[in-house]
Design an enzyme around this catalytic site. Sequence first.
Site, PDB file in Angstrom:
ATOM      1  N   GLY A  12       0.766  -1.189   0.010  1.00 36.07           N
ATOM      2  CA  GLY A  12      -0.178   0.003  -0.142  1.00 36.07           C
ATOM      3  C   GLY A  12       0.862   1.336  -0.039  1.00 36.07           C
ATOM      4  O   GLY A  12       2.002   1.188   0.015  1.00 36.07           O
ATOM      5  N   TYR A  13       0.041   2.195   0.137  1.00 41.25           N
ATOM      6  CA  TYR A  13       0.875   3.551  -0.105  1.00 41.25           C
ATOM      7  C   TYR A  13       2.100   3.914   1.196  1.00 41.25           C
ATOM      8  O   TYR A  13       3.201   4.020   0.601  1.00 41.25           O
ATOM      9  CB  TYR A  13      -0.236   4.688  -0.163  1.00 41.25           C
ATOM     10  CG  TYR A  13       0.189   6.219  -0.100  1.00 41.25           C
ATOM     11  CD1 TYR A  13       1.350   6.612  -0.849  1.00 41.25           C
ATOM     12  CD2 TYR A  13      -0.507   6.988   0.820  1.00 41.25           C
ATOM     13  CE1 TYR A  13       1.665   8.053  -0.955  1.00 41.25           C
ATOM     14  CE2 TYR A  13      -0.088   8.591   0.982  1.00 41.25           C
ATOM     15  CZ  TYR A  13       0.949   8.749   0.162  1.00 41.25           C
ATOM     16  OH  TYR A  13       1.224  10.127   0.153  1.00 41.25           O
ATOM     17  N   ASN A  37      -6.351  -3.613  -2.108  1.00 42.70           N
ATOM     18  CA  ASN A  37      -6.103  -2.140  -2.695  1.00 42.70           C
ATOM     19  C   ASN A  37      -5.041  -1.916  -3.064  1.00 42.70           C
ATOM     20  O   ASN A  37      -4.408  -0.395  -2.572  1.00 42.70           O
ATOM     21  CB  ASN A  37      -6.675  -1.086  -1.392  1.00 42.70           C
ATOM     22  CG  ASN A  37      -7.139   0.158  -1.842  1.00 42.70           C
ATOM     23  OD1 ASN A  37      -7.367   0.329  -3.129  1.00 42.70           O
ATOM     24  ND2 ASN A  37      -7.096   1.256  -0.610  1.00 42.70           N
ATOM     25  N   LEU A  61      -5.194 -11.345   6.207  1.00 40.50           N
ATOM     26  CA  LEU A  61      -4.786 -11.578   7.704  1.00 40.50           C
ATOM     27  C   LEU A  61      -6.013 -11.793   8.668  1.00 40.50           C
ATOM     28  O   LEU A  61      -6.005 -12.027   9.821  1.00 40.50           O
ATOM     29  CB  LEU A  61      -4.422 -10.385   8.332  1.00 40.50           C
ATOM     30  CG  LEU A  61      -2.880  -9.999   7.667  1.00 40.50           C
ATOM     31  CD1 LEU A  61      -2.620  -8.566   8.011  1.00 40.50           C
ATOM     32  CD2 LEU A  61      -1.656 -10.860   8.053  1.00 40.50           C
ATOM     33  N   SER A 127      -4.591   7.149  13.629  1.00 41.84           N
ATOM     34  CA  SER A 127      -4.921   8.460  12.857  1.00 41.84           C
ATOM     35  C   SER A 127      -5.406   9.392  13.787  1.00 41.84           C
ATOM     36  O   SER A 127      -6.070   9.161  14.838  1.00 41.84           O
ATOM     37  CB  SER A 127      -6.086   8.192  11.766  1.00 41.84           C
ATOM     38  OG  SER A 127      -6.712   9.226  11.440  1.00 41.84           O
ATOM     39  N   TYR A 154     -14.923   3.493  10.096  1.00 39.69           N
ATOM     40  CA  TYR A 154     -13.482   3.541   9.894  1.00 39.69           C
ATOM     41  C   TYR A 154     -12.779   4.207  11.033  1.00 39.69           C
ATOM     42  O   TYR A 154     -11.983   3.506  11.479  1.00 39.69           O
ATOM     43  CB  TYR A 154     -13.199   4.132   8.330  1.00 39.69           C
ATOM     44  CG  TYR A 154     -11.716   4.676   8.495  1.00 39.69           C
ATOM     45  CD1 TYR A 154     -10.703   3.849   8.235  1.00 39.69           C
ATOM     46  CD2 TYR A 154     -11.430   6.125   8.807  1.00 39.69           C
ATOM     47  CE1 TYR A 154      -9.228   4.134   8.443  1.00 39.69           C
ATOM     48  CE2 TYR A 154     -10.147   6.451   8.774  1.00 39.69           C
ATOM     49  CZ  TYR A 154      -8.859   5.457   8.758  1.00 39.69           C
ATOM     50  OH  TYR A 154      -7.813   6.015   8.720  1.00 39.69           O
ATOM     51  N   LYS A 158     -10.261   2.382  14.031  1.00 38.10           N
ATOM     52  CA  LYS A 158      -8.866   2.940  14.433  1.00 38.10           C
ATOM     53  C   LYS A 158      -8.769   2.970  16.290  1.00 38.10           C
ATOM     54  O   LYS A 158      -7.753   2.497  16.981  1.00 38.10           O
ATOM     55  CB  LYS A 158      -8.477   4.247  13.900  1.00 38.10           C
ATOM     56  CG  LYS A 158      -8.100   4.123  12.516  1.00 38.10           C
ATOM     57  CD  LYS A 158      -6.838   3.268  12.359  1.00 38.10           C
ATOM     58  CE  LYS A 158      -6.748   3.137  11.048  1.00 38.10           C
ATOM     59  NZ  LYS A 158      -5.783   1.891  10.658  1.00 38.10           N
ATOM     60  N   PHE A 183      -1.150  12.393  10.854  1.00 37.73           N
ATOM     61  CA  PHE A 183      -1.969  13.436  10.427  1.00 37.73           C
ATOM     62  C   PHE A 183      -2.416  13.022   8.882  1.00 37.73           C
ATOM     63  O   PHE A 183      -2.452  11.928   8.573  1.00 37.73           O
ATOM     64  CB  PHE A 183      -1.260  14.581  10.598  1.00 37.73           C
ATOM     65  CG  PHE A 183      -1.579  15.081  11.973  1.00 37.73           C
ATOM     66  CD1 PHE A 183      -2.591  15.877  12.644  1.00 37.73           C
ATOM     67  CD2 PHE A 183      -0.970  14.203  13.050  1.00 37.73           C
ATOM     68  CE1 PHE A 183      -2.922  15.956  13.980  1.00 37.73           C
ATOM     69  CE2 PHE A 183      -1.169  14.542  14.263  1.00 37.73           C
ATOM     70  CZ  PHE A 183      -2.200  15.419  14.748  1.00 37.73           C
ATOM     71  N   LEU A 205      -7.366  14.870  -0.826  1.00 37.08           N
ATOM     72  CA  LEU A 205      -6.908  15.875  -1.648  1.00 37.08           C
ATOM     73  C   LEU A 205      -5.827  15.720  -2.778  1.00 37.08           C
ATOM     74  O   LEU A 205      -6.179  16.301  -3.811  1.00 37.08           O
ATOM     75  CB  LEU A 205      -6.907  17.152  -0.644  1.00 37.08           C
ATOM     76  CG  LEU A 205      -6.521  18.419  -1.213  1.00 37.08           C
ATOM     77  CD1 LEU A 205      -7.508  19.224  -1.982  1.00 37.08           C
ATOM     78  CD2 LEU A 205      -5.962  19.483  -0.214  1.00 37.08           C
ATOM     79  N   ARG A 299     -17.928  19.040   2.875  1.00 35.89           N
ATOM     80  CA  ARG A 299     -18.178  17.780   3.041  1.00 35.89           C
ATOM     81  C   ARG A 299     -18.887  17.315   4.093  1.00 35.89           C
ATOM     82  O   ARG A 299     -18.148  17.474   5.229  1.00 35.89           O
ATOM     83  CB  ARG A 299     -16.965  16.933   2.405  1.00 35.89           C
ATOM     84  CG  ARG A 299     -16.786  15.823   2.198  1.00 35.89           C
ATOM     85  CD  ARG A 299     -15.790  15.153   1.766  1.00 35.89           C
ATOM     86  NE  ARG A 299     -14.386  15.196   2.634  1.00 35.89           N
ATOM     87  CZ  ARG A 299     -13.426  14.556   2.309  1.00 35.89           C
ATOM     88  NH1 ARG A 299     -13.063  14.150   1.037  1.00 35.89           N
ATOM     89  NH2 ARG A 299     -12.188  14.758   3.064  1.00 35.89           N
TER      90      ARG A 299
HETATM   91  C1  UD1 Z   1      -9.630  11.432   5.725  1.00 31.59           C
HETATM   92  C2  UD1 Z   1     -10.501  11.014   6.993  1.00 31.59           C
HETATM   93  C3  UD1 Z   1      -9.534  10.572   7.871  1.00 31.59           C
HETATM   94  C4  UD1 Z   1      -8.529   9.354   7.303  1.00 31.59           C
HETATM   95  C5  UD1 Z   1      -7.902   9.974   6.138  1.00 31.59           C
HETATM   96  C6  UD1 Z   1      -7.443   8.711   5.394  1.00 31.59           C
HETATM   97  C7  UD1 Z   1     -12.454  12.246   6.870  1.00 31.59           C
HETATM   98  C8  UD1 Z   1     -13.212  13.005   7.945  1.00 31.59           C
HETATM   99  N1  UD1 Z   1     -11.473  11.968   7.555  1.00 31.59           N
HETATM  100  O1  UD1 Z   1      -8.814  12.675   6.138  1.00 31.59           O
HETATM  101  O2  UD1 Z   1     -10.236   9.964   9.020  1.00 31.59           O
HETATM  102  O3  UD1 Z   1      -7.749   8.875   8.164  1.00 31.59           O
HETATM  103  O4  UD1 Z   1      -9.018  10.561   5.032  1.00 31.59           O
HETATM  104  O5  UD1 Z   1      -6.793   9.138   4.200  1.00 31.59           O
HETATM  105  O6  UD1 Z   1     -12.963  11.823   6.051  1.00 31.59           O
HETATM  106  N2  UD1 Z   1     -10.642  18.260   0.132  1.00 31.59           N
HETATM  107  C9  UD1 Z   1     -11.273  18.969  -0.861  1.00 31.59           C
HETATM  108  N3  UD1 Z   1     -11.676  18.620  -2.081  1.00 31.59           N
HETATM  109  C10 UD1 Z   1     -11.420  17.379  -2.437  1.00 31.59           C
HETATM  110  C11 UD1 Z   1     -10.649  16.448  -1.303  1.00 31.59           C
HETATM  111  C12 UD1 Z   1     -10.689  16.876  -0.170  1.00 31.59           C
HETATM  112  O7  UD1 Z   1     -11.629  20.097  -0.720  1.00 31.59           O
HETATM  113  O8  UD1 Z   1     -11.728  16.871  -3.331  1.00 31.59           O
HETATM  114  C13 UD1 Z   1     -10.423  18.906   1.465  1.00 31.59           C
HETATM  115  C14 UD1 Z   1     -11.357  18.307   2.348  1.00 31.59           C
HETATM  116  O9  UD1 Z   1     -12.132  18.892   2.690  1.00 31.59           O
HETATM  117  C15 UD1 Z   1     -10.103  18.391   3.829  1.00 31.59           C
HETATM  118  C16 UD1 Z   1      -8.691  18.219   2.878  1.00 31.59           C
HETATM  119  O10 UD1 Z   1      -9.112  18.470   1.727  1.00 31.59           O
HETATM  120  O11 UD1 Z   1     -10.461  19.795   4.252  1.00 31.59           O
HETATM  121  C17 UD1 Z   1      -8.245  17.096   3.140  1.00 31.59           C
HETATM  122  O12 UD1 Z   1      -8.951  16.039   3.016  1.00 31.59           O
HETATM  123  P1  UD1 Z   1      -8.669  14.353   2.641  1.00 31.59           P
HETATM  124  O13 UD1 Z   1      -7.305  14.325   1.884  1.00 31.59           O
HETATM  125  O14 UD1 Z   1      -9.806  13.787   2.237  1.00 31.59           O
HETATM  126  O15 UD1 Z   1      -8.181  13.965   4.322  1.00 31.59           O
HETATM  127  P2  UD1 Z   1      -9.199  14.055   5.485  1.00 31.59           P
HETATM  128  O16 UD1 Z   1     -10.584  14.273   5.438  1.00 31.59           O
HETATM  129  O17 UD1 Z   1      -8.245  15.085   6.524  1.00 31.59           O
END
Ligand code: UD1
Length: 345
Positions: A12-13, A37, A61, A127, A154, A158, A183, A205, A299
């Site tokens: 994985g990643y 995955n 596992l 996490s 999920y 954890k 983080f 993101l 979201r």
């Molecule tokens: C999410 C999970 C977290 C998990 C992690 C694993 C939630 C609430 N949290 O973290 O529990 O451990 O993924 O990878 O789902 N964003 C945009 N546009 C996008 C995608 C993301 O604006 O298309 C923003 C989100 O609103 C957020 C930030 O980017 O503010 C980071 O998002 P993301 O990468 O999904 O991570 P988390 O939500 O922090």
Amino acid sequence: MKKTILVTGGTGYIGSHTTVELQQAGYDVVIADNLSNSNINVLDGIEKITGVRPAFEKIDLQDREATENLFKKYPHIDGIIHFAASKAVGESVEKPLMYYRNNIVSLINLLELMPQYNVGGIIFSSSCTVYGQPTEENLPVTEQAPIQKALSPYGNTKQINEEIIQDYVHSGAPIKSIILRYFNPIGAHPTANIGELPNGVPMNLIPFVTQTAIGVRKQLKIFGNDYGTPDGTCIRDYIYVVDLAKAHVKAMARVLGEDTPAIEYFNVGTGKGVSTLEVVQAFEKATGVKVNWEYAPRREGDIEKVWGNVDHANQVLGWKAEAKLEDVLASAWKWQLKLREDGVM
Ligand code: UD1
């Protein structure tokens, strides 16, 4: 003698980047992964970087017998880094039992087998999701901040897994554990031989940013611009995956060392909060590539802002995040270009 580490979820990643750092630090690695995955080709990427192909076993596992056979086949495993788990928040809401079974049964099988096969330590991938939305006075969040009710199955797995490890260690089981609370891991290996490869439409993101930049996705939506933050977008602590991988190497040495506590918890982040908008701007600056984006509604389930106090990891693990955000984003872009070159996407 070289120590051998079982890395579950090693294709994985985060697992693949950690395998590389472990090998480069002189460990032998055995990967166990069910490839649910991830892709077996990741082993080629690891081998290109380190010159060594890690041992690989395709196993689930959740299968206790298969897991025990793994320990029989590799009787000299010193420590485990347990990454293997399902991790999509949305999917976990739709399929809670699948998440509980996969993420919890796997851990129980490993813990039960550890004493029998003389495996002394386990590092667990947790996490910052366990902190939920910390209060203002708890930001940056320390390991002592209250654990809050999880927002998804999920996240709950954890928390439950942390408790299972804690209860087991407290029962006097002859094992030690370090729980790492990540983080937001981002970026790819500087060689672009390994990186993040999400299935389907990315939820996270950075893959969405790089896929938009290269034209696989039309437009990035920034979820919410009315949060209580300076620019109105959410704030996270984005940690370079290679820095995160190195934290595992430090944690492994510590958990297998003498005179360390039976269980410890560490935040693994940069200690700095960065907004979603700042990430997109930093990406454009680092790569010179424009990202087509617009604001969209919040979201559901998103946390407004969270970043870590990482003093404990800095002082006790002797580890520190080194990478600069722009370099990290450039590494994610290099990886995306490599995927294009290889015809993956
Ligand atoms: C999410 C999970 C977290 C998990 C992690 C694993 C939630 C609430 N949290 O973290 O529990 O451990 O993924 O990878 O789902 N964003 C945009 N546009 C996008 C995608 C993301 O604006 O298309 C923003 C989100 O609103 C957020 C930030 O980017 O503010 C980071 O998002 P993301 O990468 O999904 O991570 P988390 O939500 O922090």
